[in-house]
Structures are given as structure tokens and as C-alpha cells.
Design a protein around this motif. Structure first.
Motif, mmCIF file in Angstrom:
data_model
loop_
_atom_site.group_PDB
_atom_site.id
_atom_site.type_symbol
_atom_site.label_atom_id
_atom_site.label_comp_id
_atom_site.label_asym_id
_atom_site.label_seq_id
_atom_site.Cartn_x
_atom_site.Cartn_y
_atom_site.Cartn_z
ATOM 1 N N ASN A 67 0.807 -1.296 0.144
ATOM 2 C CA ASN A 67 0.043 0.096 0.028
ATOM 3 C C ASN A 67 0.828 1.168 -0.102
ATOM 4 O O ASN A 67 2.139 1.239 0.596
ATOM 5 N N GLU A 68 0.371 2.474 -0.718
ATOM 6 C CA GLU A 68 1.239 3.275 -0.802
ATOM 7 C C GLU A 68 1.673 4.051 0.630
ATOM 8 O O GLU A 68 2.802 4.607 0.931
ATOM 9 N N GLU B 4 10.878 2.704 -2.534
ATOM 10 C CA GLU B 4 10.555 4.088 -2.476
ATOM 11 C C GLU B 4 9.184 4.284 -3.524
ATOM 12 O O GLU B 4 9.183 3.677 -4.404
ATOM 13 N N HIS B 5 8.529 5.111 -3.134
ATOM 14 C CA HIS B 5 7.613 5.831 -3.987
ATOM 15 C C HIS B 5 8.340 6.435 -5.089
ATOM 16 O O HIS B 5 9.354 7.230 -4.772
ATOM 17 N N PRO B 6 7.877 6.373 -6.479
ATOM 18 C CA PRO B 6 8.795 6.963 -7.623
ATOM 19 C C PRO B 6 8.906 8.460 -7.375
ATOM 20 O O PRO B 6 10.262 8.855 -7.818
ATOM 21 N N ASN C 62 -1.267 2.980 -5.639
ATOM 22 C CA ASN C 62 -1.237 4.142 -5.532
ATOM 23 C C ASN C 62 -2.550 4.838 -5.076
ATOM 24 O O ASN C 62 -3.500 4.432 -4.944
ATOM 25 N N SER C 63 -2.788 6.350 -5.082
ATOM 26 C CA SER C 63 -3.832 6.941 -4.471
ATOM 27 C C SER C 63 -5.005 6.571 -5.238
ATOM 28 O O SER C 63 -6.143 6.911 -4.730
ATOM 29 N N GLU C 64 -4.753 6.261 -6.613
ATOM 30 C CA GLU C 64 -5.838 6.192 -7.349
ATOM 31 C C GLU C 64 -6.383 4.824 -7.375
ATOM 32 O O GLU C 64 -7.206 4.437 -8.163
ATOM 33 N N GLY C 65 -5.827 3.943 -6.787
ATOM 34 C CA GLY C 65 -6.133 2.429 -6.524
ATOM 35 C C GLY C 65 -5.447 1.568 -7.729
ATOM 36 O O GLY C 65 -5.776 0.523 -7.874
ATOM 37 N N CYS D 220 7.408 -0.003 -7.896
ATOM 38 C CA CYS D 220 8.103 0.848 -6.975
ATOM 39 C C CYS D 220 9.702 1.208 -7.430
ATOM 40 O O CYS D 220 9.955 0.683 -8.472
ATOM 41 N N HIS D 221 10.232 2.081 -6.897
ATOM 42 C CA HIS D 221 11.683 2.289 -7.174
ATOM 43 C C HIS D 221 12.472 1.704 -6.063
ATOM 44 O O HIS D 221 12.263 1.733 -4.722
#
Length: 423
Positions: free
Chosen positions: A248-249, A292-294, A372-375, A380-381
Motif C-alpha cells: 500500500n502507498e 520508495e515511491h517513484p 497508488n492513491s488512485e487504486g 516501486c523504485h
């Protein structure tokens, strides 16, 4: 590996960026796009054939129900042909998908825009330096002679037990080695990294997941009876913790540190530049890695660089940071910073750490994604760094901290060693 959709949509950019690695990737990229187009055509044919077969099956059922067995039997012959066509198309699709995968495995990561063009380590850019190079007394020795003088590392004994490149640490040498490992782990955990102990052997899938296979197969020790590989770095097992994972984000970032011995078959040529601890087949290393998140990965990379800088500042070793050029960049990396410590007795720089951002290259192989926030699922990075590799740090301490009366231990290590001098 690179995503085929990214290659297809950014063909010229990918070719131009790979040229920084001194690679003419035009043919590889064209072949990848062609294989992908053929794969997609086969997938469409297969989907249409299956859809037609399903439609006929329903129609046959209705005909039997309505008493039209003759018509139904005629259609059954066609469904038999469609099933044969499906088997052929499935095999062709599998072959095409495998051919595309094998080609993608051979294409390195595209360098970040700030990676300088260049052929080898002579073209790397120095971006930072700190610490004064000490002036040693007349008669100062390189670390392999200091190791013998103070009986703290025995290279000949290691050669007897195993072979060249497998030293035996003794007495205060072993304690200093253990002190460095514990100190590095403490610094990393204080910075928020979760310590983990990971296996020292990995399976083939793990090697492919982080990009050591098939690129560096010749450099890895292979336990053939079990098809396992001795790890060349803790990066391999630690990153594979997240293989086939959807996060999950809110769970990002993931930060891990761990100590392992590392095993590498390729130990370079002969000569003073590979003597002693300069290049080994087995060595100790403490690693840090991040998922990480990109949007945040390059900020995280800068943070990892600052973290390693802080450790070297505490050790009071003169060092510099290099931004690797395209020709010296690792297969999986988009951007790498190398740390080098100056060896006064050898009058040369010794690499002690590489800190890299792989962007989505490893995550694509690992199937490491997040919602991501849009599902939607997004790759990932991954990032990785040595914090630190011990042999050359130890060599730097022995050589730079030597006096006529012994070797002074860096103050920050004394609580870990229990002594302040090797004499």
C-alpha cells in the motif's frame, strides 16, 4: 528490466540514453518492439479463437436442446479445429513471450539524465570531497605489511585454508572487524533502517530479481547440486524480501539494513592494486536499501549519500564522491555515486561504497508494486548502498592512522573495540 511499454513509447530516448553506456542499442530496441508487436498479435488471435470457441459451444448446447443434433455435430467439428488452433497459438505465444523476456534481460537500465557520458572510471565526475590527507612518517607501510607486522590479518593462512582472497582476521584485527560491523549497523538503525539477518545463499529467481543473473553469472559462486548462489552482496536477499509483493502507498518507504559476508569469484588481475584487502573473494559488508515511491526516490538517494558521508566524517577518513559515467555504471543502475577513501600509504583512492537508484528496473523483474492513491498498481523504485564495505575501510584505517608506535583506532570505534591502539 525495462518495461516494454516504456521502450515502445520512448524508443529514441532509450536508444540515446543507452548510448551513454557506449552501447548502440538500436538493434536490440527494434527487436524488442518487433517481438512485442508479434506477441500482441498472437495474443489477439488467441483471444479471438477462444471467444469464437466459447460462442460455438453455447450455440451447440442450444442446438442439442432444440433437437437439432445434426447441425450441432457439424459445429462440434469446427470447435475441435478451434481447440487445436488454440494449442498452437498458446505455444507460439509462450515462445514469443520467452524470446522477448530473454532479450529484455540483456538490456541494461537507461542512465539518468545527469549521468555523464564516458568510457571508464577515468571519466567519472568528482562531486564532493572532504578530509585532509595525512602526512605519514618516513617508513610508513601499506596495510598488508602492517597486518603482518602486528599479526592482525593472515593472508597466507587464508590461502592455505581456502585460497587467495580469503584472509583470516586475528586478535585485534578480528575485533576491529567486528567493531566496524556493529558500528555501521548501529548508525544505520539509528537512521531508521530496520536490521535484518538474511540468507547467504539465494535461488535463481532471486538472482534474476535484482539483476545479478544473467549479467554477472560468471562472478557468482554457484552451488550446482542445489542450484543456489552464494550472495555477492546483501542487496540480493534483502531486496528479494519484496519479490512478488504489492504494497500500500502508506507502507512506503521500506528501509532495511543488514550485515553479510559477500562472495565474488572474479577478483581481478595481479599487482599492488589488488594486494591485501584491496580485492577479495570473500569480504564483509553492511548494506542499506530502500523501497520508495517513484516521486521520492531521488530525494531518498540524496539522503543515503548524506548518511554515508556522516559515517566517514565520524571515522575521520579523507574521502571523495564520484558520479559514475555511463561507461562505468552498473547494469541495473540509473544513477550511482561511488565513495572512495584515500589510502596514504598506497597513494591511491579505494572504493568503499556505491549508492545507487535503480528506479523501476529491479521492481519490474521482482514484480514489486504498490497501490497508488488512485487504486492503480504502480512499480516501486528500489535503491541500495554500501554502508559500508569493510575491507577497504579497514585498509584506510590501518594505513592512514598508523604512527611509529602503532595504529591509532578512530575515536568513534573505541567503545566498540575496547582498545585505542594496535601495537
Amino acid at each position: 528490466m525495462l518495461q516494454v511499454a516504456f521502450i515502445r513509447e520512448n524508443k529514441e530516448d532509450v536508444i540515446n540514453r543507452l548510448a551513454k553506456r557506449n552501447i548502440d542499442a538500436t538493434q536490440m530496441i527494434n527487436d524488442a518492439i518487433t517481438l512485442d508487436e508479434e506477441r500482441r498479435e498472437l495474443q489477439t488471435k488467441l483471444d479471438n479463437t477462444k471467444a469464437e470457441s466459447n460462442t460455438l459451444s453455447k450455440e451447440i448446447g442450444n442446438l442439442f436442446k432444440s433437437g437439432e443434433a445434426q447441425k450441432a455435430n457439424l459445429l462440434k467439428e469446427k470447435t475441435t479445429q478451434l481447440k487445436e488452433s488454440t494449442k498452437i497459438l498458446e505455444q507460439e505465444l509462450n515462445d514469443k513471450t520467452e524470446a522477448l523476456s530473454q532479450l529484455l534481460y540483456t538490456i541494461p537500465n537507461v542512465p539518468n539524465d545527469i549521468v555523464p557520458a564516458g568510457n571508464n572510471d577515468d571519466d567519472n565526475e568528482e562531486v564532493y570531497g572532504e578530509g585532509d590527507i595525512p602526512k605519514l612518517f618516513d617508513g610508513a607501510l601499506p596495510h598488508w605489511e602492517l597486518a603482518k607486522k602486528y599479526d592482525i590479518i593472515d593472508f597466507e593462512l587464508g590461502n592455505k585454508i581456502t585460497g587467495a582472497g580469503f584472509p583470516v582476521y586475528k586478535g585485534k584485527g578480528a575485533k576491529l572487524q567486528r567493531a566496524l560491523i556493529t558500528y555501521f549497523l548501529d548508525k544505520n538503525t539509528e537512521a531508521g533502517y530496520t536490521e535484518m539477518q538474511v540468507p547467504h545463499l539465494v535461488n535463481e529467481a532471486s538472482g534474476f530479481g535484482t539483476g545479478q543473473l544473467p549479467d554477472k553469472e560468471g562472478q557468482m559462486y554457484h552451488v550446482t547440486a542445489d542450484n543456489l548462489y552464494l550472495i555477492p552482496t546483501a542487496e540480493v536477499p534483502a531486496t528479494n524480501i519484496f519479490r512478488d509483493t504489492i504494497l500500500n502507498e502508506s507502507e512506503l518507504p521500506k528501509s532495511i539494513t543488514g550485515y553479510t559476508p559477500c562472495f565474488r569469484r572474479e577478483a581481478g588481475s595481479y599487482g599492488a592494486h589488488v594486494r591485501g584487502l584491496n580485492r577479495l573473494h570473500q569480504f564483509d559488508k553492511v548494506e542499506i536499501l530502500r523501497v520508495e515511491h517513484p516521486d521520492n526516490s531521488y530525494q531518498a538517494l540524496d539522503g543515503m549519500v548524506e548518511h554515508v558521508k556522516g559515517i566517514l566524517k565520524e571515522l575521520k577518513l579523507p574521502y571523495r564522491i564520484l558520479r559514475l559515467c555511463g561507461g562505468d555504471l552498473g547494469f541495473t543502475s540509473a544513477l550511482t555515486y561511488d565513495f572512495e577513501v584515500f589510502s596514504t600509504a598506497q597513494d591511491r583512492w579505494l572504493e568503499i561504497s556505491s549508492v545507487s537508484n535503480f528506479e523501476t528496473f529491479q521492481a519490474n523483474r521482482l514484480k514489486l508494486r504498490f497501490n497508488n492513491s488512485e487504486g492503480k498498481k504502480e512499480l516501486c523504485h528500489t535503491l541500495n548502498g554500501s554502508s559500508l564495505a569493510l575491507p577497504r575501510v579497514l585498509a584506510g584505517i590501518l594505513e592512514n592512522c598508523q604512527t611509529e608506535n602503532g595504529i591509532k583506532i578512530p575515536e568513534v570505534l573505541v567503545p566498540y573495540t575496547g582498545f585505542d591502539t594496535i601495537s
